[in-house]
Design an enzyme around this catalytic site. Structure first.
Site, mmCIF file in Angstrom:
data_model
loop_
_atom_site.group_PDB
_atom_site.id
_atom_site.type_symbol
_atom_site.label_atom_id
_atom_site.label_comp_id
_atom_site.label_asym_id
_atom_site.label_seq_id
_atom_site.Cartn_x
_atom_site.Cartn_y
_atom_site.Cartn_z
ATOM 1 C CE LYS A 30 -0.609 -0.007 4.974
ATOM 2 N NZ LYS A 30 -0.126 1.248 5.524
ATOM 3 C CB THR A 31 4.006 2.193 1.714
ATOM 4 O OG1 THR A 31 3.466 1.774 2.960
ATOM 5 C CG2 THR A 31 4.781 3.473 1.908
ATOM 6 C CG ASP A 213 -0.896 4.776 5.255
ATOM 7 O OD1 ASP A 213 -1.410 3.813 4.676
ATOM 8 O OD2 ASP A 213 0.155 4.703 5.906
ATOM 9 C CD GLU A 214 -2.284 1.539 8.575
ATOM 10 O OE1 GLU A 214 -3.333 0.846 8.527
ATOM 11 O OE2 GLU A 214 -1.151 1.054 8.707
ATOM 12 C CD GLN A 244 -3.489 -5.241 8.072
ATOM 13 O OE1 GLN A 244 -2.525 -5.023 8.782
ATOM 14 N NE2 GLN A 244 -3.426 -5.169 6.754
ATOM 15 N NE ARG A 595 1.265 -7.827 10.666
ATOM 16 C CZ ARG A 595 1.007 -7.017 9.658
ATOM 17 N NH1 ARG A 595 1.849 -6.081 9.328
ATOM 18 N NH2 ARG A 595 -0.095 -7.148 8.949
#
Length: 659
Positions: A30-31, A213-214, A244, A595
């Site tokens: 995503k970044t 973001d997020e 998430q 993770r």
DNA sequence: ATCCGGATAGTTTTT
DNA sequence: CTATCCGGAT
């Protein structure tokens, strides 16, 4: 430019016809989409960097984003690009538009301990739990944009009733200090924009494209701010992952994903499902687990990393045995596979679980790092200094005034401050202003007044210099002038004083460097520190096993992950079971599972101490929900596998070799 | 200011 | 049960 992206990533980066929501699964890049979209806007579309803003939730994310954009766009000046947290953007807006909400541009930003102090004062001595509850309630209302009048109607229990009653007084106190809390940094811009169309237009004109973001972590106020800034054009891209969303308990509202669709019917939704992090075994387990949640958007993660090893599920007798087993396993695994300690992470639900793990790691001579903990700026010695800076910026900041004037001790005690406070209160002015008035002389002895005025004169002198000279020089002189080092060594034992003093010199060195980099004065530099949580002196090269709560692990990844205490009552946590919040706990488990890059080990205990007594506990339902096909459950009673035996031998050898 | 004893809670946390 | 925190007493 966009050639390094996969198809949906490229689509997301290129799409500019309207509002866009990118549902970015864990590890789906995503970044990368955000940074490439910025580059695309500037390089291909010819947009000015100054008209683009990328908004994150943490400083760390902002910093990473900034670095990656810079790397991607070498040769382009991106100085004017806005890459910051929601709160940092809020500060910029409120500082510029301060007079519209009755603040001076140099208002103070209070942290949670300052706020506790204020609430303690206006509530007239409630116990700590109540104070926390009140702070929590007020913060919640602010994040939901609920004004004091309405809060009263919403008060359901004793604490919220008390909070509602204190809410107006709390606001009044903050205003009197020319101060705001963190929540105001979002709420006030919303208020400004709703009441002052010309201000809104100014900012809409400045920030013509927004990237968030997020997005799943936004609260009501943040969403409102985003909507106001984006306006009818809806020139924004929101990137997030509903799977998430693990911060509902602090006001994040996943409903904002729904709102986005209903508020912007033309919303383009793009899913990123290709994962670049984990093996398919891990992803299958994650997919199977999260399928148990009722979902808004279906997502199935996959990767090109092959199947990988099964997820190892290990039962232990007790938390002590669990900690020891994990430590031994890491030690052996590292030896066998020639990895580094930093390739491993141990993740857990609650901070208290870290204690046993730390013990075990120390026993096994394994180095480790714990994420979280006390932030640098929360340390008392740093707060002592930042209170001086706050006072330099804003002489109405009574909290800073009191802390600064009494630290180090300079013969001004409670009685003097009370007299000064009474006078200031009656005249509705700040303590600092009161000290300058003639009338105050009748309320205290001339000797005490003399000390107070001497302090004020000192602050004024420093302030004069802080507006002109280089930041580093002024802060250095100031710390020396107040005799802070001497005071530390007189009031703490040597070891403690040494640590504290070294923190203070780190801090002053950091201010120095920052001032030099930006060519700014101390006053200008000091304005930016309130929102920075850590000095970025995390040594990236330190080789240690990472210990983190599941919450703190979001956004990070490791080759080998251990998820400990995966039991009913812990994960999912008992209070979440009781409050029907299993889905959020499941997302927490999902975050933990995703993770892992190569291997994932899940442990649970058969017995655990709870409220004093040892209880038999059950393995978490989430383990079963991973799907039996992804799991490997070694039988504790069966003879150890060849692999295990080898690992143990290796560990033994290493220990012998070391000692 | 400092120490001791009793009460109390014992998810998650960034800005 | 136990660690921490607060308040009271010295």
């Amino acid at each position: 430019m966009l050639s390094k992206l996969n198809a949906p990533q490229r689509e997301a980066a290129k799409y500019l016809d309207g509002p866009c929501l990118v549902l970015a699964g864990a590890g789906s890049g995503k970044t990368r989409v955000i940074t490439h979209k910025i580059a695309h806007l500037v390089i291909t579309c010819g947009m000015e960097p100054r008209n683009i803003a990328a908004i994150t939730f943490t400083n760390k994310a902002a910093k990473e984003m900034q670095e990656r954009v810079a790397q991607l766009m070498q040769g382009h000046s991106i100085k004017a690009l806005t890459v910051c947290t929601f709160h940092a953007l809020g500060v910029r807006i409120v500082r510029q538009e301060a007079k519209l909400v009755g603040l001076k541009p140099q208002f103070s930003i209070l942290d949670s301990s300052d706020i506790m102090q204020i609430i303690a004062e206006i509530s007239g001595g409630a116990d700590k739990a109540t104070l926390k509850g009140i702070q929590w309630a007020i913060s919640g209302w602010k994040n939901a944009l609920i004004p004091p009048q309405e809060a009263e109607k919403l008060a359901s229990d004793e604490i919220t009733a008390a909070a509602a009653k204190l809410y107006p007084a709390y606001e009044k106190t903050l205003r009197a200090y020319q101060a705001v809390d963190f929540d105001d940094l979002i709420r006030l811009p919303v208020e400004i924009f709703e009441n002052h169309p010309e201000a809104l237009e100014r900012w809409q004109n400045k920030l013509r494209y927004l990237l968030v973001d997020e997005y799943q972590d936004t609260n009501r106020a943040q969403y409102k701010l985003l909507r106001l800034l984006a306006g009818v054009r809806g020139a924004f891209t929101a990137v997030g992952d509903d799977d998430q969303a693990i911060y509902a308990w602090r006001g994040a509202d996943v409903e904002n994903l729904n709102l986005l669709q209903s508020d912007y019917p033309k919303l383009k939704v793009i899913k990123l499902e290709q994962n670049y992090r984990s093996t398919n075994r891990i992803l299958t387990a994650a997919n199977t687990l999260i399928a148990n949640n009722t979902k808004l958007f279906e997502k199935t993660l996959w990767s090109e990393h092959g199947m990988g090893d099964p997820i190892r599920v290990v039962m232990q007798r007790s938390p002590e045995a669990e900690a020891d087993w994990v430590a031994a396993r890491i030690s052996a695994h590292r030896f066998e596979f020639k990895t580094h300690y930093r390739d491993y992470a141990i993740l857990y639900r609650g901070n208290h679980q870290a204690r046993l793990i730390e013990q075990a790691l120390r026993n096994h001579k394994i180095s480790y790092v714990i994420s979280g903990g006390q932030s640098f700026f929360d340390r008392p010695e740093i707060k002592d200094i930042t209170c001086y800076l706050r006072l330099l910026l804003n002489s109405d900041d009574d909290l800073a005034f009191i802390r600064a004037i009494t630290t180090p001790k300079r013969g001004i005690g409670a009685a003097t401050l009370e007299a000064l406070g009474n006078y200031a209160g009656a005249r509705h002015i700040s303590l600092f202003a009161a000290a300058h008035e003639e009338g105050v002389a009748q309320h205290m002895s001339s000797r005490h007044l003399e000390s107070v005025r001497e302090f004020c004169a000192f602050i004024n002198r420093i302030e004069y210099r802080a507006n002109r000279e280089p930041a580093g020089q002024v802060i250095h002189d100031m710390i020396r002038a107040i005799g802070y080092e001497t005071w530390l060594f007189e009031n703490c034992d040597t070891r403690e004083a040494e640590t504290k003093w070294s923190n203070v010199t780190d801090f002053s060195g950091w201010i120095s460097r920052k001032g030099e980099e930006d060519g700014k004065t101390l006053i200008e530099t000091a304005q930016t520190i309130a929102l920075i949580s850590m000095l970025d002196k995390e040594d990236d090269d330190f080789d240690g096993v990472q210990l983190a709560t599941l919450h703190a692990s979001k956004g990070l990844e490791w080759p080998h992950v251990f998820l400990i205490g995966v039991e009913e009552g812990l994960l999912p946590h008992q209070s979440s079971i009781d409050n029907d919040q299993i889905e959020e706990e499941r997302r927490l488990m999902y975050v933990g599972v995703t993770r892992a890059q190569r291997s994932l080990t899940i442990t649970a205990c058969e017995k655990r101490k709870a409220a004093g007594e040892v209880r038999t506990v059950e393995a978490s339902r989430f383990i079963d929900e991973l799907g039996e096909g992804s799991l490997h459950r070694p039988d504790r009673n069966a003879p150890a596998s060849r692999e295990d035996a080898q690992a143990r031998l290796a560990a033994l050898r290493e220990m012998l070799g070391r000692s």
